[in-house]
Design an enzyme around this catalytic site. Structure first.
Site, PDB file in Angstrom:
ATOM      1  NE  ARG A 252     -16.118  11.545  11.970  1.00 55.19           N
ATOM      2  CZ  ARG A 252     -16.719  12.636  12.411  1.00 55.19           C
ATOM      3  NH1 ARG A 252     -16.341  13.177  13.553  1.00 55.19           N
ATOM      4  NH2 ARG A 252     -17.682  13.200  11.734  1.00 55.19           N
TER       5      ARG A 252
ATOM      6  CE  LYS B 194       7.411   6.551  -4.853  1.00 56.20           C
ATOM      7  NZ  LYS B 194       6.998   6.817  -6.249  1.00 56.20           N
ATOM      8  N   GLY B 195      11.400   2.435  -5.767  1.00 56.76           N
ATOM      9  CA  GLY B 195      11.727   1.104  -5.262  1.00 56.76           C
ATOM     10  C   GLY B 195      13.214   0.822  -5.307  1.00 56.76           C
TER      11      GLY B 195
ATOM     12  CD  GLN C  16       0.191   6.156  -4.461  1.00 58.31           C
ATOM     13  OE1 GLN C  16       0.130   6.596  -3.331  1.00 58.31           O
ATOM     14  NE2 GLN C  16       0.039   4.876  -4.705  1.00 58.31           N
TER      15      GLN C  16
ATOM     16  N   GLY D 139       3.513   0.398  -7.010  1.00 55.73           N
ATOM     17  CA  GLY D 139       4.286  -0.703  -7.574  1.00 55.73           C
ATOM     18  C   GLY D 139       5.755  -0.363  -7.573  1.00 55.73           C
ATOM     19  CG  HIS D 140       7.784   0.852  -4.554  1.00 51.64           C
ATOM     20  ND1 HIS D 140       7.886   1.205  -3.222  1.00 51.64           N
ATOM     21  CD2 HIS D 140       7.103   1.857  -5.148  1.00 51.64           C
ATOM     22  CE1 HIS D 140       7.294   2.387  -3.032  1.00 51.64           C
ATOM     23  NE2 HIS D 140       6.821   2.788  -4.188  1.00 51.64           N
TER      24      HIS D 140
ATOM     25  CG  ASP E  23       4.388   5.438 -12.137  1.00 49.86           C
ATOM     26  OD1 ASP E  23       4.175   4.429 -11.455  1.00 49.86           O
ATOM     27  OD2 ASP E  23       3.482   6.143 -12.639  1.00 49.86           O
ATOM     28  CD  GLU E  24       8.035   9.953  -8.745  1.00 47.30           C
ATOM     29  OE1 GLU E  24       7.279  10.929  -8.640  1.00 47.30           O
ATOM     30  OE2 GLU E  24       7.844   8.869  -8.126  1.00 47.30           O
TER      31      GLU E  24
END
Length: 422
Positions: free
Chosen positions: A141, A16-17, A222, A40-41, A13-14
Site C-alpha cells: 500500500r 497469445k498475441g 504470461q 511480449g506479444h 509464450d504460447e
C-alpha cells in the site's frame, strides 16, 4: 453481452498475441488485465513482425478500442516507446487507447531492486523489468498510481515515504547511489503530461460497454502456470494471469464472462527457473528451440523446451474454466519423426491424481508418455483441417481426447493468415 477471456494455458509464450490479433477482428474492445512490459506479444502481418509489450494487439485493427486495466503495472519508458512505434507505423492511437487511472507505475527503483535481487541468492529468473517490486509496493500500500501524478505535493510525500526505505536498502545491500526524489518526480510529471489524453476511468468504460452489448476480449499476459496463487510458486509472476484475474484486473463482474479460451503451444516451453517435467535437454529440445524460434520477445532469452504436458494442461483447464483451445506452433513439430505427449505423472511409482502444489514434488515426478508419428512436412499455408497431414490431424485429435477440450483454432505458421478455424 459478450466477454471472452483469453489465457495462456501453460508457462507463457504460447502465442497469445497472434490469437488475440485474430479475435480482435470481431470485437469492440480488447482489454489487458494484468502484468507489465515483461510480456511480449508477437504478431506477423505480411511477413512484418510487430512486438507489443503493454498495448493489446487489438490496436492493429481499425476501430477497436484497447484498455490497459487497473491490474497492470506500467513502465512509462516502455509505454512511450510502444506508442511511438505504433504511431510510426501509421496506427491511430488517440481516442482508441484507454489507460486506467488506477494502474500502478513502475518506478526506477523497482527496476534497480529487481535487477539487484536477480543477481543475488534469491534470483528466480525474472525479466528484471521491476514487475515484482512494483506489485510488492502495491500490496504494501505504498505504490504510486497514475492518479497520484495529478497532485505533485502528495506525490512528493508518497515518494519520500517509499524512497526512504528503498534508498537505505539499495545502498546498504547493493551499494547503489542515493536516489534523487525531485528528478524522479519531474520525469513522471512529464510522463503524465504525455499520456494524459489516454487516462480514463476504464472500469466505468468497460462496464458501460458490456451493458450496451459491446463485444469485449480480455487478455492476460504470461501463462496460468505462472499465476501467483495457482502457478508453480515461487517460480511465478507477481499477478494473476488466470481467467479470474480479468475480474479484479478490469473491474468487471464474474457474471459478465461468457467464455474462456486457452492458448496452448503444441509442445511446452518455460523461461527462467523452476520445475519442468517434460523438459528436453538433448538434440530434440535444441531442435524445437531452433525451429520454434524460442527466444523471448521481451528479453531475447532462450526458452527451455519439452513435450506437451497434459497433466499440467488439464490442471490449467480446470483452474481457468477453459472451454476451447487455440493450438499454436503445430508447424514446429513438422521437423520430428516421432512426437511424445506426457499423459500422466508418476511419483515413487504411483500415478498422481492431482497437479502438485509444491515445486519439490513437481521436480521429482516422472512422466508417462504416448508416442505418435511425426509428419515431416511443412504446414505453412495450411488453412483447413483437410490440408493437414493425417499424422498432424491425429496429434490434434489426441490432445482433444486427452484434455476433453475442443480445439477451435490451429496455427500453422507465425503469419496471421495461416490459421485453421474449426
Amino acid at each position: 453481452m459478450s466477454v471472452r477471456v483469453v489465457v495462456g494455458a501453460q508457462w507463457g509464450d504460447e502465442g497469445k498475441g497472434k490469437i488475440v490479433d485474430l479475435l480482435s477482428e470481431d470485437v469492440d474492445i480488447v482489454a489487458r488485465y494484468q502484468g507489465g512490459a515483461n510480456a511480449g506479444h508477437t504478431i506477423v502481418i505480411d511477413d512484418k513482425k510487430i512486438i507489443l509489450h503493454l498495448i493489446p494487439s487489438g490496436i492493429l485493427h481499425e476501430g477497436v478500442h484497447c484498455i490497459i486495466g487497473n491490474g497492470t503495472v506500467i513502465d512509462p519508458v516502455a509505454l512511450m516507446e510502444e506508442i511511438r512505434m505504433l504511431e510510426g507505423l501509421g496506427i491511430q492511437i488517440d481516442g482508441r487507447l484507454h489507460i486506467s487511472h488506477k494502474a500502478h507505475l513502475i518506478m526506477p527503483y523497482h527496476k534497480m531492486m529487481d535487477a539487484a535481487r536477480e543477481k543475488g541468492v534469491g534470483g528466480i529468473g525474472t525479466t528484471g523489468r521491476g514487475i515484482g517490486p512494483a506489485y510488492f509496493d502495491k500490496a504494501l500500500r505504498i505504490g504510486i498510481r497514475i492518479v497520484d501524478l495529478l497532485d505533485r505535493e502528495a506525490l512528493r510525500n508518497k515518494l519520500r515515504v517509499s524512497l526512504e526505505e528503498k534508498d537505505r536498502l539499495l545502498q546498504t545491500m547493493y551499494g547503489t547511489e542515493p536516489l534523487n526524489v525531485e528528478a524522479i518526480i519531474e520525469d513522471y510529471v512529464q510522463f503524465d503530461t504525455r499520456i494524459d489524453p489516454f487516462i480514463t476511468d476504464t472500469t466505468a468504460l468497460i462496464n458501460n460497454a458490456i451493458s450496451s452489448g459491446k463485444r469485449v476480449l480480455a487478455e492476460g499476459a504470461q501463462g496460468a502456470l505462472l499465476d501467483l496463487d495457482h502457478g508453480t510458486y515461487p517460480y511465478v509472476t507477481s499477478s494473476n494471469p488466470t481467467s479470474g484475474g480479468a475480474c479484479t484486473g478490469l473491474g468487471i463482474p464474474p457474471t459478465s464472462i461468457t467464455s474462456v479460451l486457452g492458448v496452448v503451444k503444441a509442445y511446452s516451453t518455460r523461461v527462467g527457473y523452476g520445475p519442468f517435467p517434460t523438459e528436453l535437454t538433448d538434440a530434440t529440445g535444441e531442435l524445437l528451440r531452433s525451429e520454434g524460434n524460442e527466444f523471448g520477445a521481451t528479453t531475447g532469452r532462450s526458452r527451455r523446451c519439452g513435450w506437451l504436458d497434459v497433466p499440467a494442461l488439464k490442471y490449467s483447464i480446470m483452474v481457468n474454466g477453459i472451454q476451447e483451445i487455440a493450438l499454436t506452433k503445430l508447424d514446429v513439430l513438422g521437423a520430428l519423426d516421432n512426437i511424445n505427449i506426457c499423459t500422466n505423472y508418476l511419483l515413487d511409482g504411483k500415478q498422481l491424481r492431482y497437479f502438485p502444489a509444491d515445486v519439490s514434488t513437481l521436480g521429482r515426478v516422472q512422466c508417462e508418455y504416448i508416442t505418435l508419428p511425426g509428419w515431416n512436412q511443412d504446414l505453412k499455408g495450411a488453412r483447413t483441417l483437410d490440408e493437414l497431414p493425417a499424422a498432424a490431424r491425429e496429434y490434434v485429435g489426441a490432445i482433444e481426447e486427452l484434455t476433453g477440450c475442443r480445439i477451435s483454432f490451429i496455427s500453422t505458421s507465425p503469419s496471421r493468415s495461416d490459421t485453421i478455424l474449426r
